[in-house]
Design an enzyme around this catalytic site. Structure first.
Site, PDB file in Angstrom:
ATOM      1  N   LYS A   1       0.843  -1.197   0.000  1.00 25.07           N
ATOM      2  CA  LYS A   1       0.000   0.000   0.000  1.00 25.07           C
ATOM      3  C   LYS A   1       0.879   1.248   0.000  1.00 25.07           C
ATOM      4  O   LYS A   1       1.934   1.270   0.642  1.00 25.07           O
ATOM      5  CB  LYS A   1      -0.885  -0.058   1.257  1.00 25.07           C
TER       6      LYS A   1
ATOM      7  N   SER B   1      -9.769   1.313   3.079  1.00 25.07           N
ATOM      8  CA  SER B   1      -8.957   2.136   2.221  1.00 25.07           C
ATOM      9  C   SER B   1      -7.929   1.393   1.374  1.00 25.07           C
ATOM     10  O   SER B   1      -7.435   1.943   0.391  1.00 25.07           O
ATOM     11  CB  SER B   1      -8.216   3.176   3.064  1.00 25.07           C
TER      12      SER B   1
ATOM     13  N   SER C   1      -9.728  -1.293   7.106  1.00 25.77           N
ATOM     14  CA  SER C   1      -9.202  -1.061   5.760  1.00 25.77           C
ATOM     15  C   SER C   1      -8.505  -2.238   5.091  1.00 25.77           C
ATOM     16  O   SER C   1      -8.178  -2.148   3.915  1.00 25.77           O
ATOM     17  CB  SER C   1      -8.233   0.118   5.776  1.00 25.77           C
TER      18      SER C   1
HETATM   19  N1  GLN Z   1     -12.983   3.347   6.679  1.00 22.06           N
HETATM   20  C1  GLN Z   1     -12.390   3.734   7.918  1.00 22.06           C
HETATM   21  C2  GLN Z   1     -12.023   5.192   7.883  1.00 22.06           C
HETATM   22  O1  GLN Z   1     -12.383   5.816   6.964  1.00 22.06           O
HETATM   23  C3  GLN Z   1     -11.197   2.868   8.222  1.00 22.06           C
HETATM   24  C4  GLN Z   1     -10.003   3.243   7.452  1.00 22.06           C
HETATM   25  C5  GLN Z   1      -8.817   2.405   7.764  1.00 22.06           C
HETATM   26  O2  GLN Z   1      -8.924   1.340   8.349  1.00 22.06           O
HETATM   27  N2  GLN Z   1      -7.656   2.933   7.403  1.00 22.06           N
HETATM   28  O3  GLN Z   1     -11.405   5.711   8.743  1.00 22.06           O
END
Ligand code: GLN
Length: 488
Positions: free
Chosen positions: A78, A153, A177
């Site tokens: 990532k 994400s 994410s």
């Molecule tokens: N969707 C969650 C957020 O927007 C989790 C994101 C993540 O785990 N990095 O914060």
């Protein structure tokens, strides 16, 4: 069949017998990327040159009998994981073109192990989002249906693993994410116990929640990928200094005699019928395989999303203060230093990141800190206590990974609350620092993947992978998506 479709275990065997060379395997993966990237956009950067060099080195290591589990395996990371000399943007304009002077610990370990890093995958800007639509460089699409999101994400890592433009990948999981995109893309995604994988060189979003973890097409591949990066690191003061759990030891042992708790709070309104149906089928299969299914109630889960949206923005507002136009990436002109910083941050951060910084700054401001951040920390403690209590009578907890299958591009991007609710099932284990995993559990009537989530206590990876492996055996491994460009 293309070598890009191999699991990591199968590729390992073929590399070790000399049937396949690491250079050939990499070319198959690069070819897959060349065929699919125009549609999917899983990568922000593909490092052709670096990957080809690593593959040549891997072939030499294999020939000399120096190969480890990941030697010659093409994987993706990532783009919030720092890579020396290779763009690390966090999908943000504010870091566009930034080439870090060092490797983060996970990346350094992968390189030492001889893994072939294909490139850097797309994400929601600074990992804030659940659809990868918040990337400043264009969204990633779901390989099962390109009109839909891959989740987020870490959507790029999930899409690349699913389509074969990497054999596996790494992401970060702050509130879901890794697990949510794994679920939406039909692969395995795992968040380790907080502290098992070093965060040194992971660009911080919410430091008390962030964890690096693997994406694989099988549970065993996820184990192999986790083994490649887990372990104590003096560069991360939250790194776990004790012994690592035995990730692999219980694979294949089945679930006979295990007590599995179904979380009451993670079902009902808002859960698609197909998601519930597949979940119930997996439960029935686990029961027939000898597990005892119990019910578990953890009432504070109802507050998890609200708690998370105080803790995560608060920490993000502090962590993102470092992007000031002085040290990294973008700098907009200004007459004074303050004007330069304000202009840089205003044009460098996208709307969701700005929203989080504002929320977090407000939640931490004088007079409000106790009411918001302090209160959220108390709920977090209650959640940890409820987990502890639940684990007195069950070995693992289970739920759907996501209330819905992959949603349409644009469906939730104008409605932050709807987007935030995507993570209702995944956030509790981040709040507690516990491990959790999403395993494919079949599809809905339109062929869209559905994930089954397993939660375990801190350092409970052994039982977590044991149940995950049993689910995979009972459900059958997920197929790979078919894109027109990729004839199989
Ligand atoms: N969707 C969650 C957020 O927007 C989790 C994101 C993540 O785990 N990095 O914060």
């Amino acid at each position: 069949m293309s070598a890009a479709d191999l699991t990591i275990s199968a590729a390992r065997a073929a590399l070790d017998t000399g049937e396949l060379r690491a250079t050939e395997l990499l070319e198959a993966v690069l070819e897959r990327a060349a065929l699919t990237e125009a549609q999917l956009h899983a990568y922000l950067t593909i490092d052709h040159e670096g990957a080809r060099r690593a593959a040549v080195d891997a072939d030499a290591a294999i020939a000399e009998g120096r190969a480890g589990a990941l030697t010659g395996i093409p994987i993706a990371v990532k783009d919030n994981m720092v890579t020396r000399g290779l763009d690390t943007t966090c999908a943000s304009q504010i870091l566009a073109g930034w080439k870090p002077p060092y490797d983060g610990t996970a990346v350094a370990r992968l390189k030492e192990a001889g893994a072939v890093i294909v490139g850097k995958t797309n994400l929601d800007e600074f990992a804030m989002g659940s659809s990868t639509e918040n990337s400043a460089f264009g969204m990633t699409r779901n390989p099962w249906d390109i009109t839909r999101v891959p989740g987020g994400s870490s959507g790029g890592s999930a899409a690349a693993t699913a389509i074969g433009s990497a054999l596996g990948a790494y992401g970060s999981d702050t509130g879901g994410s890794i697990r949510q995109p794994a679920s939406l893309c039909g692969i395995v995604g795992m968040k380790p116990t907080y502290g098992l994988v070093s965060r040194y060189g992971l660009v911080a979003f919410a430091s008390s929640l962030d964890q690096i973890g693997p994406f694989g097409r099988t549970v065993e591949d996820a184990v192999t990928l986790l083994e490649g990066v887990a372990g104590y690191d003096p560069h991360d003061h939250t790194s776990w200094p004790g012994e690592m759990p035995d990730f692999r030891g219980s694979l294949g042992r089945g679930v006979e005699g295990l007590r599995i708790g179904v979380v009451d709070e993670l079902s009902g309104d808002g859960y698609e019928p197909a998601v519930i149906a597949r979940f119930e089928e997996v439960l029935a299969a686990l029961e027939s395989a000898g597990a005892e299914i119990r019910r578990a109630s953890l009432p504070s889960f109802e507050l998890a999303v609200s708690t998370y949206y105080l803790v995560a923005p608060a920490e993000c507002s502090a962590n993102l203060a470092r992007f000031d136009g002085v040290r990294y990436g973008l700098r907009e002109p200004g007459e004074t230093v303050e004007q330069m910083m304000a202009a840089t941050r205003a044009s460098g951060f996208g709307p969701e990141v700005t929203r989080r910084i504002l929320l977090g700054t407000f939640a931490l401001s004088a007079g409000y800190q106790d009411a918001f951040y302090g209160q959220a920390q108390k709920v977090r403690t209650i959640t940890i206590n409820e987990f502890e209590q639940a684990y007195e009578s069950v070995d693992v907890l289970v739920s759907p990974t996501s209330p819905t299958v992959a949603f349409e591009v644009g469906e939730r991007s104008e409605d932050p609350l709807a987007m935030y609710l995507s993570d209702v099932c995944t956030i509790p284990s981040n709040l507690a620092g516990h491990p959790s995993i999403s395993v494919p559990a079949g599809t809905d009537p339109n062929g869209l993947p559905i994930g089954f989530q397993i939660l375990a206590p801190a350092l409970g990876e052994e039982v977590l992978f044991r149940v995950a492996d049993a689910v995979e055996t009972l459900v059958g491994r997920a197929e790979m998506p078919v894109l027109e460009e990729v004839a199989r």
